[in-house]
Design a protein around this motif. Structure first.
Motif, PDB file in Angstrom:
ATOM      1  N   ALA A   1      69.796  16.265  70.909  1.00 45.51           N
ATOM      2  CA  ALA A   1      70.697  15.126  71.600  1.00 45.51           C
ATOM      3  C   ALA A   1      70.523  13.890  70.651  1.00 45.51           C
ATOM      4  N   ASP A   2      69.122  13.567  70.271  1.00 45.07           N
ATOM      5  CA  ASP A   2      68.992  12.282  69.622  1.00 45.07           C
ATOM      6  C   ASP A   2      69.646  12.456  68.323  1.00 45.07           C
ATOM      7  N   LYS A   3      69.598  13.752  67.654  1.00 42.53           N
ATOM      8  CA  LYS A   3      70.550  13.784  66.338  1.00 42.53           C
ATOM      9  C   LYS A   3      71.845  13.442  66.467  1.00 42.53           C
ATOM     10  N   ILE A   4      72.508  14.007  67.691  1.00 38.99           N
ATOM     11  CA  ILE A   4      73.975  13.728  67.840  1.00 38.99           C
ATOM     12  C   ILE A   4      73.979  12.181  68.174  1.00 38.99           C
ATOM     13  N   LEU A   5      73.162  11.800  69.084  1.00 41.58           N
ATOM     14  CA  LEU A   5      73.314  10.060  69.077  1.00 41.58           C
ATOM     15  C   LEU A   5      73.361   9.407  67.636  1.00 41.58           C
ATOM     16  N   HIS A   6      72.542   9.925  66.741  1.00 38.61           N
ATOM     17  CA  HIS A   6      72.270   9.308  65.426  1.00 38.61           C
ATOM     18  C   HIS A   6      73.568   9.501  64.788  1.00 38.61           C
ATOM     19  N   ALA A   7      74.034  10.848  64.873  1.00 46.31           N
ATOM     20  CA  ALA A   7      75.418  10.963  64.259  1.00 46.31           C
ATOM     21  C   ALA A   7      76.474   9.891  64.586  1.00 46.31           C
ATOM     22  N   ILE A   8      76.533   9.837  65.987  1.00 40.82           N
ATOM     23  CA  ILE A   8      77.636   8.975  66.441  1.00 40.82           C
ATOM     24  C   ILE A   8      77.384   7.402  65.927  1.00 40.82           C
ATOM     25  N   ALA A   9      76.085   7.106  65.972  1.00 38.50           N
ATOM     26  CA  ALA A   9      75.632   5.568  65.681  1.00 38.50           C
ATOM     27  C   ALA A   9      75.890   5.479  64.009  1.00 38.50           C
ATOM     28  N   THR A  10      76.009   6.526  63.144  1.00 36.66           N
ATOM     29  CA  THR A  10      76.279   6.245  61.831  1.00 36.66           C
ATOM     30  C   THR A  10      77.831   6.505  61.736  1.00 36.66           C
ATOM     31  N   GLY A  11      78.654   6.840  62.371  1.00 38.20           N
ATOM     32  CA  GLY A  11      79.946   7.208  62.339  1.00 38.20           C
ATOM     33  C   GLY A  11      80.169   8.671  61.732  1.00 38.20           C
ATOM     34  N   ASP A  12      79.225   9.384  61.848  1.00 37.26           N
ATOM     35  CA  ASP A  12      79.395  10.668  61.443  1.00 37.26           C
ATOM     36  C   ASP A  12      80.274  11.430  62.477  1.00 37.26           C
ATOM     37  N   PHE A  13      80.235  11.389  63.598  1.00 33.29           N
ATOM     38  CA  PHE A  13      80.755  11.644  64.844  1.00 33.29           C
ATOM     39  C   PHE A  13      81.601  10.592  65.455  1.00 33.29           C
ATOM     40  N   ALA A  14      82.989  10.471  65.171  1.00 35.38           N
ATOM     41  CA  ALA A  14      83.838   9.194  65.607  1.00 35.38           C
ATOM     42  C   ALA A  14      83.888   8.986  67.017  1.00 35.38           C
ATOM     43  N   GLU A  15      83.918   7.858  67.407  1.00 36.72           N
ATOM     44  CA  GLU A  15      84.045   7.490  68.861  1.00 36.72           C
ATOM     45  C   GLU A  15      85.636   8.102  69.239  1.00 36.72           C
ATOM     46  N   ASN A  16      85.738   8.482  70.529  1.00 31.79           N
ATOM     47  CA  ASN A  16      86.945   8.905  70.924  1.00 31.79           C
ATOM     48  C   ASN A  16      87.537  10.264  70.449  1.00 31.79           C
ATOM     49  N   ALA A  17      86.785  10.880  69.434  1.00 35.29           N
ATOM     50  CA  ALA A  17      87.139  12.200  68.811  1.00 35.29           C
ATOM     51  C   ALA A  17      86.481  13.227  69.329  1.00 35.29           C
ATOM     52  N   ALA A  18      86.978  14.508  69.206  1.00 37.97           N
ATOM     53  CA  ALA A  18      86.094  15.485  69.684  1.00 37.97           C
ATOM     54  C   ALA A  18      84.878  15.806  68.792  1.00 37.97           C
ATOM     55  N   LEU A  19      83.938  16.220  69.691  1.00 41.14           N
ATOM     56  CA  LEU A  19      82.545  16.718  69.125  1.00 41.14           C
ATOM     57  C   LEU A  19      82.891  17.883  68.631  1.00 41.14           C
ATOM     58  N   PRO A  20      82.175  18.358  67.437  1.00 39.11           N
ATOM     59  CA  PRO A  20      82.179  19.716  66.701  1.00 39.11           C
ATOM     60  C   PRO A  20      82.014  20.995  67.781  1.00 39.11           C
ATOM     61  N   PRO A  21      82.509  22.056  67.520  1.00 36.79           N
ATOM     62  CA  PRO A  21      82.158  23.128  68.497  1.00 36.79           C
ATOM     63  C   PRO A  21      80.748  23.391  68.685  1.00 36.79           C
ATOM     64  N   GLU A  22      80.395  24.126  69.761  1.00 40.04           N
ATOM     65  CA  GLU A  22      78.870  24.292  69.893  1.00 40.04           C
ATOM     66  C   GLU A  22      78.389  25.277  68.523  1.00 40.04           C
ATOM     67  N   VAL A  23      79.220  26.006  68.368  1.00 43.85           N
ATOM     68  CA  VAL A  23      78.607  27.086  67.353  1.00 43.85           C
ATOM     69  C   VAL A  23      78.367  26.220  65.942  1.00 43.85           C
ATOM     70  N   ALA A  24      79.428  25.307  65.725  1.00 41.15           N
ATOM     71  CA  ALA A  24      79.013  24.603  64.506  1.00 41.15           C
ATOM     72  C   ALA A  24      77.917  23.748  64.398  1.00 41.15           C
ATOM     73  N   LEU A  25      77.698  23.209  65.660  1.00 40.18           N
ATOM     74  CA  LEU A  25      76.333  22.392  65.989  1.00 40.18           C
ATOM     75  C   LEU A  25      75.264  23.001  65.922  1.00 40.18           C
ATOM     76  N   ALA A  26      75.132  24.337  66.328  1.00 36.51           N
ATOM     77  CA  ALA A  26      73.967  25.006  66.323  1.00 36.51           C
ATOM     78  C   ALA A  26      73.818  25.640  64.823  1.00 36.51           C
ATOM     79  N   GLU A  27      74.766  25.826  64.061  1.00 37.25           N
ATOM     80  CA  GLU A  27      74.596  26.134  62.598  1.00 37.25           C
ATOM     81  C   GLU A  27      73.984  24.814  62.038  1.00 37.25           C
ATOM     82  N   ARG A  28      74.542  23.511  62.170  1.00 34.75           N
ATOM     83  CA  ARG A  28      74.417  22.653  61.774  1.00 34.75           C
ATOM     84  C   ARG A  28      72.574  22.170  61.922  1.00 34.75           C
ATOM     85  N   TYR A  29      72.104  22.341  62.959  1.00 34.07           N
ATOM     86  CA  TYR A  29      70.823  22.042  63.312  1.00 34.07           C
ATOM     87  C   TYR A  29      69.880  23.131  63.392  1.00 34.07           C
TER      88      TYR A  29
END
Length: 249
Positions: free
Chosen positions: A23-51
């Protein structure tokens, strides 16, 4: 392709649950603009692989962030990042909750959660220039803006000088207005000490946070214009909702 983050960036024996770390890493990604506001979050499977964790852990992290108001889940469409501009809370010579957030929110008020008379701890006594064990009145309050809790505070006052300030606070909903009833029409911030920590059980309940959330903490002393200490306080702000802006005291 999502920027890959090594699995060893997750501390599996840190004492912080894996879902909270995600959760904190997702928050950091949002804060840095990696995950854009109002945009879809990557799918769970992609996030699981990423982390480098399983989908259940990712799902728990997303669920917590939905409850915290960071993400919005839409059935059949996915999970979206909400636009979440932090409130900027100024800390300066005259720090006031309501006026500090003026122009950023349409409605602000402070709720008295609890009050008590107790002996001053060493820390409180030093802050108020009292003897350790002297009677002080403690007020537990929550600051709200546009219907959302943003801060939780404990404030201490000399019980002899401010007998009845708990009743004044219940009636006025304002520390400033309550102090005015005791002839204090102005006061200044003498000092502020900043720190950060994980939210405790009280913070989780009163600020509507999830376990592992971070709170910004200010320990402050307010004084009359001639330098007499009148209030010692410790205030906790949700780090995801508020940023502290320091100016010269």
């Amino acid at each position: 392709m999502i920027g890959q983050i090594a699995a060893d960036s997750i501390e599996r024996r840190s004492g912080v649950s894996l879902w909270r770390q995600i959760a904190d890493k997702i928050l950091h990604a949002i804060a840095t603009g990696d995950f854009a506001e109002n945009a879809a979050l990557p799918p769970e499977v992609a996030l699981a692989e990423r982390y480098g964790v399983n989908r259940h852990t990712v799902r728990s992290a997303i669920s917590a962030l939905v409850q915290e108001g960071v993400l919005r889940a839409e059935q059949g469409r996915g999970t979206f990042v909400l636009s979440r501009k932090r409130l900027s809370y100024p800390i300066g010579a005259r720090t006031r909750f309501s006026t500090g957030l003026q122009g950023q929110t349409s409605e602000r008020h402070t709720v008295l959660l609890d009050s008590s008379v107790e002996p001053a701890s060493q820390r409180v006594a030093e802050g108020l220039s009292l003897a350790k064990g002297a009677e002080v009145i403690r007020l537990e309050t929550r600051g709200e803006a546009d219907g959302r809790p943003v801060s939780r505070a404990a404030s201490w006052f000399d019980a002899r000088r401010f007998a009845g300030i708990d009743k004044a606070m219940a009636q006025t909903g304002s520390i400033t207005a309550s102090l005015a009833r005791f002839g204090i029409d102005d006061y200044l911030r003498q000092s502020t000490v900043l720190s950060a920590r994980h939210a405790d059980a009280g913070d989780l309940a009163d600020l509507g946070l999830q376990p592992g959330a971070i709170v910004l903490v200010t320990a402050a002393i307010n004084v009359t214009p001639d330098g007499q200490p009148i209030q010692f306080s410790e205030t906790r702000f949700s780090a995801e909702r508020v940023e502290l802006k320091l100016s010269a005291l």
